[in-house]
Motif scaffolding. Structure first.
Motif, PDB file in Angstrom:
ATOM      1  N   GLU A  44     -35.831  87.501 -60.122  1.00 24.26           N
ATOM      2  CA  GLU A  44     -37.190  87.885 -59.706  1.00 24.26           C
ATOM      3  C   GLU A  44     -37.320  89.412 -59.707  1.00 24.26           C
ATOM      4  OE1 GLU A  44     -39.587  85.823 -59.140  1.00 24.26           O
ATOM      5  OE2 GLU A  44     -38.771  83.909 -58.507  1.00 24.26           O
ATOM      6  N   ILE A  45     -36.298  90.076 -59.183  1.00 24.33           N
ATOM      7  CA  ILE A  45     -36.371  91.552 -59.068  1.00 24.33           C
ATOM      8  C   ILE A  45     -36.335  92.200 -60.456  1.00 24.33           C
ATOM      9  CG2 ILE A  45     -35.153  93.610 -58.205  1.00 24.33           C
ATOM     10  CD1 ILE A  45     -36.600  91.944 -56.012  1.00 24.33           C
ATOM     11  N   ILE A  46     -35.404  91.773 -61.303  1.00 25.61           N
ATOM     12  CA  ILE A  46     -35.357  92.347 -62.663  1.00 25.61           C
ATOM     13  C   ILE A  46     -36.605  91.937 -63.438  1.00 25.61           C
ATOM     14  CG2 ILE A  46     -34.103  92.350 -64.860  1.00 25.61           C
ATOM     15  CD1 ILE A  46     -32.594  93.892 -62.759  1.00 25.61           C
ATOM     16  N   GLY A  47     -37.098  90.731 -63.160  1.00 23.25           N
ATOM     17  CA  GLY A  47     -38.267  90.208 -63.875  1.00 23.25           C
ATOM     18  C   GLY A  47     -39.512  91.038 -63.652  1.00 23.25           C
ATOM     19  N   MET A  48     -39.497  91.918 -62.668  1.00 23.23           N
ATOM     20  CA  MET A  48     -40.660  92.795 -62.429  1.00 23.23           C
ATOM     21  C   MET A  48     -40.797  93.830 -63.544  1.00 23.23           C
ATOM     22  SD  MET A  48     -39.828  93.550 -58.442  1.00 23.23           S
ATOM     23  CE  MET A  48     -41.059  94.792 -58.178  1.00 23.23           C
ATOM     24  N   GLN A  49     -39.698  94.185 -64.176  1.00 23.55           N
ATOM     25  CA  GLN A  49     -39.707  95.321 -65.101  1.00 23.55           C
ATOM     26  C   GLN A  49     -40.538  95.124 -66.373  1.00 23.55           C
ATOM     27  OE1 GLN A  49     -36.018  97.398 -65.881  1.00 23.55           O
ATOM     28  NE2 GLN A  49     -35.176  96.840 -63.867  1.00 23.55           N
ATOM     29  N   PRO A  50     -40.327  94.030 -67.137  1.00 23.86           N
ATOM     30  CA  PRO A  50     -41.109  93.917 -68.383  1.00 23.86           C
ATOM     31  C   PRO A  50     -42.619  94.030 -68.127  1.00 23.86           C
ATOM     32  CG  PRO A  50     -39.493  92.128 -68.211  1.00 23.86           C
ATOM     33  CD  PRO A  50     -39.423  92.874 -66.931  1.00 23.86           C
ATOM     34  N   GLU A  51     -43.057  93.416 -67.034  1.00 22.68           N
ATOM     35  CA  GLU A  51     -44.509  93.442 -66.745  1.00 22.68           C
ATOM     36  C   GLU A  51     -44.927  94.789 -66.163  1.00 22.68           C
ATOM     37  OE1 GLU A  51     -43.971  89.990 -64.363  1.00 22.68           O
ATOM     38  OE2 GLU A  51     -45.067  88.739 -65.781  1.00 22.68           O
ATOM     39  N   ALA A  52     -44.069  95.362 -65.307  1.00 16.88           N
ATOM     40  CA  ALA A  52     -44.450  96.658 -64.701  1.00 16.88           C
ATOM     41  C   ALA A  52     -44.742  97.691 -65.794  1.00 16.88           C
ATOM     42  CB  ALA A  52     -43.328  97.141 -63.790  1.00 16.88           C
ATOM     43  N   GLN A  72     -46.072  92.314 -57.796  1.00 12.67           N
ATOM     44  CA  GLN A  72     -45.831  92.375 -56.349  1.00 12.67           C
ATOM     45  C   GLN A  72     -45.298  91.020 -55.848  1.00 12.67           C
ATOM     46  OE1 GLN A  72     -49.396  93.980 -54.699  1.00 12.67           O
ATOM     47  NE2 GLN A  72     -48.504  94.398 -52.728  1.00 12.67           N
ATOM     48  N   ASP A  73     -45.874  89.943 -56.384  1.00  8.55           N
ATOM     49  CA  ASP A  73     -45.397  88.594 -56.003  1.00  8.55           C
ATOM     50  C   ASP A  73     -43.917  88.448 -56.342  1.00  8.55           C
ATOM     51  OD1 ASP A  73     -47.853  87.699 -55.120  1.00  8.55           O
ATOM     52  OD2 ASP A  73     -48.267  86.464 -56.891  1.00  8.55           O
ATOM     53  N   GLU A  74     -43.530  88.931 -57.561  1.00  4.71           N
ATOM     54  CA  GLU A  74     -42.127  88.762 -57.977  1.00  4.71           C
ATOM     55  C   GLU A  74     -41.209  89.482 -56.992  1.00  4.71           C
ATOM     56  OE1 GLU A  74     -42.164  86.751 -60.326  1.00  4.71           O
ATOM     57  OE2 GLU A  74     -43.549  87.260 -61.935  1.00  4.71           O
ATOM     58  N   ALA A  75     -41.641  90.665 -56.559  1.00  2.00           N
ATOM     59  CA  ALA A  75     -40.820  91.409 -55.581  1.00  2.00           C
ATOM     60  C   ALA A  75     -40.661  90.563 -54.316  1.00  2.00           C
ATOM     61  CB  ALA A  75     -41.492  92.745 -55.253  1.00  2.00           C
ATOM     62  N   GLY A  76     -41.778  89.996 -53.883  1.00  5.79           N
ATOM     63  CA  GLY A  76     -41.756  89.158 -52.677  1.00  5.79           C
ATOM     64  C   GLY A  76     -40.844  87.950 -52.850  1.00  5.79           C
ATOM     65  N   HIS A  77     -40.903  87.337 -54.028  1.00  2.00           N
ATOM     66  CA  HIS A  77     -40.019  86.172 -54.276  1.00  2.00           C
ATOM     67  C   HIS A  77     -38.566  86.603 -54.168  1.00  2.00           C
ATOM     68  CE1 HIS A  77     -43.384  84.176 -56.906  1.00  2.00           C
ATOM     69  NE2 HIS A  77     -43.727  84.332 -55.640  1.00  2.00           N
ATOM     70  N   GLY A  78     -38.270  87.776 -54.732  1.00  2.00           N
ATOM     71  CA  GLY A  78     -36.886  88.277 -54.677  1.00  2.00           C
ATOM     72  C   GLY A  78     -36.443  88.464 -53.240  1.00  2.00           C
ATOM     73  N   LEU A  79     -37.261  89.120 -52.433  1.00  2.00           N
ATOM     74  CA  LEU A  79     -36.876  89.395 -51.036  1.00  2.00           C
ATOM     75  C   LEU A  79     -36.749  88.084 -50.263  1.00  2.00           C
ATOM     76  CD1 LEU A  79     -39.021  92.572 -50.231  1.00  2.00           C
ATOM     77  CD2 LEU A  79     -36.748  92.382 -51.252  1.00  2.00           C
ATOM     78  N   TYR A  80     -37.676  87.162 -50.548  1.00  2.57           N
ATOM     79  CA  TYR A  80     -37.638  85.832 -49.906  1.00  2.57           C
ATOM     80  C   TYR A  80     -36.311  85.143 -50.195  1.00  2.57           C
ATOM     81  CZ  TYR A  80     -41.096  82.557 -47.921  1.00  2.57           C
ATOM     82  OH  TYR A  80     -41.835  81.758 -47.090  1.00  2.57           O
ATOM     83  N   LEU A  81     -35.920  85.209 -51.466  1.00  2.00           N
ATOM     84  CA  LEU A  81     -34.700  84.502 -51.884  1.00  2.00           C
ATOM     85  C   LEU A  81     -33.436  85.213 -51.395  1.00  2.00           C
ATOM     86  CD1 LEU A  81     -35.937  83.397 -55.390  1.00  2.00           C
ATOM     87  CD2 LEU A  81     -35.077  81.860 -53.619  1.00  2.00           C
ATOM     88  N   TYR A  82     -33.466  86.562 -51.294  1.00  2.00           N
ATOM     89  CA  TYR A  82     -32.311  87.268 -50.716  1.00  2.00           C
ATOM     90  C   TYR A  82     -32.167  86.852 -49.253  1.00  2.00           C
ATOM     91  CZ  TYR A  82     -31.762  90.486 -54.705  1.00  2.00           C
ATOM     92  OH  TYR A  82     -31.549  91.026 -55.956  1.00  2.00           O
ATOM     93  N   SER A  83     -33.294  86.731 -48.542  1.00  2.00           N
ATOM     94  CA  SER A  83     -33.219  86.325 -47.124  1.00  2.00           C
ATOM     95  C   SER A  83     -32.648  84.916 -47.012  1.00  2.00           C
ATOM     96  CB  SER A  83     -34.618  86.336 -46.486  1.00  2.00           C
ATOM     97  OG  SER A  83     -35.178  87.605 -46.586  1.00  2.00           O
ATOM     98  N   ALA A  84     -33.111  84.022 -47.894  1.00  2.00           N
ATOM     99  CA  ALA A  84     -32.589  82.637 -47.854  1.00  2.00           C
ATOM    100  C   ALA A  84     -31.092  82.649 -48.160  1.00  2.00           C
ATOM    101  CB  ALA A  84     -33.341  81.768 -48.860  1.00  2.00           C
ATOM    102  N   THR A  85     -30.674  83.510 -49.091  1.00  2.00           N
ATOM    103  CA  THR A  85     -29.238  83.580 -49.453  1.00  2.00           C
ATOM    104  C   THR A  85     -28.418  84.108 -48.279  1.00  2.00           C
ATOM    105  OG1 THR A  85     -29.937  84.122 -51.718  1.00  2.00           O
ATOM    106  CG2 THR A  85     -27.601  84.406 -51.200  1.00  2.00           C
ATOM    107  N   GLU A  86     -28.992  85.073 -47.534  1.00  2.00           N
ATOM    108  CA  GLU A  86     -28.249  85.656 -46.405  1.00  2.00           C
ATOM    109  C   GLU A  86     -27.916  84.595 -45.350  1.00  2.00           C
ATOM    110  OE1 GLU A  86     -31.049  88.937 -45.668  1.00  2.00           O
ATOM    111  OE2 GLU A  86     -29.329  90.270 -45.761  1.00  2.00           O
ATOM    112  N   THR A  87     -28.718  83.520 -45.276  1.00  2.00           N
ATOM    113  CA  THR A  87     -28.421  82.475 -44.265  1.00  2.00           C
ATOM    114  C   THR A  87     -27.091  81.791 -44.577  1.00  2.00           C
ATOM    115  OG1 THR A  87     -29.543  80.683 -45.463  1.00  2.00           O
ATOM    116  CG2 THR A  87     -30.887  81.986 -43.934  1.00  2.00           C
TER     117      THR A  87
END
Ligand code: 3HC
Length: 311
Positions: A44-52, A72-87
């Motif tokens: 999700e985080i890297i996926g922001m680049q081609p479109e940015a 912006q959504d992709e950034a949010g998805h990335g942060l969401y998924l990092y938080s889920a991974t941290e659990t």
């Protein structure tokens, strides 16, 4: 390993229920989920680049606003998924470092360049479309935080796919040059998008165990064929074509058969040899450095608040 815990885990899986962070789980389950979820976040985080790269070159204010919202959504998805991974017990800095040092995988599709505005359409329609086909079943993943994160993310991916299709639809109804640009984008993104579903089933080392743990619900090939069946219909509305001479509907299996994919290319791109791998990582490292002052300021403010609380 904890016998009672193992039994409880197996009963929850057999009952197709949810494993939550505090439940006992086999280390292999924890490890495979950390692997998949962190790679999903990195994608999700890297996926922001081609479109940015196209936000400042969008053809209208409307398109610019939509593309900014999507990135912006992709950034949010990335942060969401990092938080889920941290659990699962791996902290954000460790995950981030794995990406920054080039040790982590992320979806190969983002190592291809976005050459024209039509690529924004092809990415939305094909890449986010493939992501939805792959992620809807993940809403039912046995690990609670992952399945719940997918529900929210899939809703936003649907908007991403619709806006991508609309870009292509507008171009397909435009000048001959615009139609050609749209077809060219579809030609370049079709096969790499199909590789997002992973290697063929017989070459997928994780699938069997992932399916036994109710993480993966359908095989890579099943989801890939389902996705092809969807875009075969949608591309007709565009009056354009899919670059696949072997595409045909197999009456017997009721599945769409597509051309053989270039798995040597897949392996090369996944292992760092794609057109944009080094550029994507360099940009990520630069963005991480540029953001250091924000992290330091937030940490200083948190310390100040803590000190005030302790007084
Ligand atoms: N790019 C990079 N690596 C890939 C890949 C791809 N397209 N497809 C598979 N791989 C990797 C796997 O991660 C695995 O390597 P690992 O064991 O080191 O992790 C190896 O290739 C073999 O693949 P398997 O099929 O055995 O692995 P999985 O069972 O994990 O299946 C998967 C692969 C279907 C991608 C699965 O991991 C998955 O569903 N992941 C969650 C979805 C995801 O990550 N999507 C990324 C798409 S981009 C995105 O969502 C952004 C959106 O905004 C467009």
């Amino acid at each position: 390993e904890d016998i009672a815990g193992q039994r409880r885990f197996e009963a929850i899986i057999a009952d197709d229920s949810r494993i939550e962070p505090r439940d006992w789980m086999p280390e292999a389950y924890r490890k495979s989920l950390t692997r998949q979820m962190s790679q999903h976040a990195h994608s999700e985080i890297i996926g922001m680049q081609p479109e940015a790269n196209w936000i400042t070159r969008a053809p209208s204010l409307k398109r610019k606003a939509i593309l900014m919202a999507k990135v912006q959504d992709e950034a949010g998805h990335g942060l969401y998924l990092y938080s889920a991974t941290e659990t699962l017990g791996t902290d954000r800095d460790t995950l981030n470092n794995q990406l920054l040092t080039g040790r982590a995988k992320y979806s190969s599709i983002f190592n291809y360049p976005a050459r024209t505005w039509a690529d924004m359409g092809a990415i939305g329609w094909l890449v986010d479309g493939a992501a939805i086909a792959n992620q809807v079943p993940l809403c039912r993943a046995s690990y609670g935080p992952y399945g719940r994160a997918m529900v929210r993310i899939c809703k936003e991916e649907s908007f991403h796919q619709r806006q991508g299709f609309e870009i292509l639809l507008e171009l397909s109804r435009g000048t001959e040059a615009q139609r050609k640009m749209a077809q060219d984008a579809i030609n370049r993104f079709y096969a790499p998008a199909l590789m997002m579903f992973g290697p063929s089933d017989q070459d997928s080392p994780n699938s069997q165990q992932s399916m036994a743990w109710n993480i993966k619900r359908f095989s890579n090939d099943d989801l890939r064929q389902r996705f092809v069946g969807m875009i075969v219909e949608q591309v007709k509305v565009l009056g354009l074509s899919l670059p696949d001479p072997d595409l045909r509907y197999d009456e017997e299996s009721g599945q769409w058969l597509h051309m053989d994919l270039d798995w040597d290319e897949f392996k090369r791109v996944v292992s760092g040899g794609g057109p944009c791998n080094s550029q994507r990582l360099a940009r990520r490292r630069e963005a991480h450095e540029d953001g250091a002052w924000v992290r330091e300021a937030a940490a200083a403010f948190a310390r100040k608040q803590q000190n005030e609380k302790n007084q």
